[in-house]
Design a protein around this motif. Sequence first.
Motif, PDB file in Angstrom:
ATOM      1  N   LYS A  24     -31.041 -90.118   5.110  1.00 22.89           N
ATOM      2  CA  LYS A  24     -31.451 -88.755   4.798  1.00 22.89           C
ATOM      3  C   LYS A  24     -30.236 -87.878   4.517  1.00 22.89           C
ATOM      4  CE  LYS A  24     -33.995 -84.807   6.711  1.00 22.89           C
ATOM      5  NZ  LYS A  24     -34.794 -84.305   7.857  1.00 22.89           N
ATOM      6  N   GLU A  25     -29.182 -88.043   5.299  1.00 25.74           N
ATOM      7  CA  GLU A  25     -27.973 -87.261   5.117  1.00 25.74           C
ATOM      8  C   GLU A  25     -27.318 -87.563   3.776  1.00 25.74           C
ATOM      9  OE1 GLU A  25     -28.740 -88.953   7.837  1.00 25.74           O
ATOM     10  OE2 GLU A  25     -29.257 -87.215   9.103  1.00 25.74           O
ATOM     11  N   GLU A  26     -27.316 -88.847   3.388  1.00 26.60           N
ATOM     12  CA  GLU A  26     -26.721 -89.231   2.105  1.00 26.60           C
ATOM     13  C   GLU A  26     -27.527 -88.651   0.945  1.00 26.60           C
ATOM     14  OE1 GLU A  26     -24.556 -93.505   2.870  1.00 26.60           O
ATOM     15  OE2 GLU A  26     -26.752 -93.459   2.928  1.00 26.60           O
ATOM     16  N   ALA A  38     -28.178 -84.777  -3.388  1.00 30.69           N
ATOM     17  CA  ALA A  38     -28.929 -83.667  -3.972  1.00 30.69           C
ATOM     18  C   ALA A  38     -28.020 -82.467  -4.227  1.00 30.69           C
ATOM     19  CB  ALA A  38     -30.082 -83.278  -3.047  1.00 30.69           C
ATOM     20  N   SER A  39     -27.154 -82.185  -3.266  1.00 32.38           N
ATOM     21  CA  SER A  39     -26.223 -81.064  -3.413  1.00 32.38           C
ATOM     22  C   SER A  39     -25.264 -81.294  -4.576  1.00 32.38           C
ATOM     23  CB  SER A  39     -25.442 -80.878  -2.113  1.00 32.38           C
ATOM     24  OG  SER A  39     -24.472 -79.862  -2.242  1.00 32.38           O
ATOM     25  N   ILE A  67     -36.023 -85.415  -9.624  1.00 33.52           N
ATOM     26  CA  ILE A  67     -36.711 -84.130  -9.434  1.00 33.52           C
ATOM     27  C   ILE A  67     -36.851 -83.814  -7.946  1.00 33.52           C
ATOM     28  CG2 ILE A  67     -39.004 -83.054  -9.586  1.00 33.52           C
ATOM     29  CD1 ILE A  67     -37.318 -82.629 -12.027  1.00 33.52           C
ATOM     30  N   ARG A  68     -37.125 -84.836  -7.138  1.00 29.51           N
ATOM     31  CA  ARG A  68     -37.203 -84.614  -5.693  1.00 29.51           C
ATOM     32  C   ARG A  68     -35.835 -84.203  -5.141  1.00 29.51           C
ATOM     33  NH1 ARG A  68     -41.085 -88.964  -6.193  1.00 29.51           N
ATOM     34  NH2 ARG A  68     -39.451 -90.555  -6.018  1.00 29.51           N
ATOM     35  N   ILE A  87     -34.583 -80.733  -3.230  1.00 32.65           N
ATOM     36  CA  ILE A  87     -33.827 -80.695  -1.973  1.00 32.65           C
ATOM     37  C   ILE A  87     -32.558 -79.856  -2.150  1.00 32.65           C
ATOM     38  CG2 ILE A  87     -32.496 -82.088  -0.332  1.00 32.65           C
ATOM     39  CD1 ILE A  87     -34.498 -84.380  -0.887  1.00 32.65           C
ATOM     40  N   GLY A  88     -31.853 -80.095  -3.252  1.00 33.28           N
ATOM     41  CA  GLY A  88     -30.603 -79.383  -3.498  1.00 33.28           C
ATOM     42  C   GLY A  88     -30.777 -77.888  -3.678  1.00 33.28           C
TER      43      GLY A  88
END
Length: 390
Positions: free
Chosen positions: A65-67, A72-73, A205-206, A210-211
């Motif tokens: 999840k962190e990766e 996303a960022s 897109i997901r 998140i980003g």
Amino acid sequence: REGHYKMKGMGHFDLKLALALSLPYLFLAQAHDQMCSMYDGLEQSVCEGEDVIPSIDFSAAEGSKEERIQLASDIVKALQDVGFLYLDNVKNIDPMELRKAIEWFFYSLPPEERLKVTKKQWNPNGTNVYRGFFPAQGAVSHKESLEIGKEMAPDHPDVRKYVLYEPNLWPNEDGQNGKYPAFPGFRAMVTKYYDNISKVALDIIRLISIGLGLEENYFEELFRPNPLSTLRFLHYPPRNEPPPPDALVDGVLLQCEAHSDTPILTLLGTFEFRGLQILSKDGEWISVEPKQHSLIMNVGDTLVQMTKGHLKATVHRVAVQDPEKGRFSVPFFLEPDYRANIGKFLNNDEVKEKALNYYGPWVIHEMAIVKKYVEQKDADWGNYMEIDFD
């Protein structure tokens, strides 16, 4: 509380999106000497002091999840500033797998066989106006293409009602008893690539959601049940006649004029071919060098408007590198369902034609009326403003 609010100069939009996108345009204001620090740890593809196109390792999409949050960022940062990026190590995707297939279609398939899959604007006996092959027109955008969509049964209600869901037109791959080289498995190969890259695009897109600080599935409803996404086999052939005067811009001969893409996002394979250029913030044209086993990504006008301009649809063009040689590329355009209500994301309060709140009518209007794409000329779109929600 959640709700729909109206801000000056903007349409109604979800409060979560307003809060998530309330930061100022920090990335657009960065000077060149600050840009590189933003992408600390990311590979840079051009010289220091020029606009940079970051390369992002997409294998992190399969990570923790962190990766995924970090990925996303990184993606959103690139889309807020440069508007283009490379995606490396994309699972189940290698554009080079299609290299022989695209060469076979344009160089080995006889003209009479391509005519069988040609749109009816150029083939009086044709059945399709959207899916299929269109020839080069000798315009500034001097290209020919085979356009492929989602495989759907011919009797599917959407196929019968909406022109954008036309059945795909497939070339005869068996060689007609030696009349031309066969390519067994052409349809299966292209369909598999289409299905795989569709999954990648939806995951992107997901990640963008998140980003931007939104729920991961914020935009997903737009792509159900039948996205209109398109895979293009593009060929930029050498010109047999002098180009039109406006194809020469500041001493550069163009094969595709400067434009931004219309759909949600684009995932592009350029094989070994140079020529793609993007327009920098300073008004300079920057070459996008080919990376044979990676994807080049950018977003389109639709997603930019849906995020209130917090992402960047970068203007780009294709310049001739060798006037005696052709050029191939294979873009995939992620697009919503025909009936997707994009109006709730767009500034459409004053749209007179309410059907333009929905993706199908809106994109036809953009292609045929607003941008006047040469490949859509003389197309009969029928009553494309009709929307059936049954």
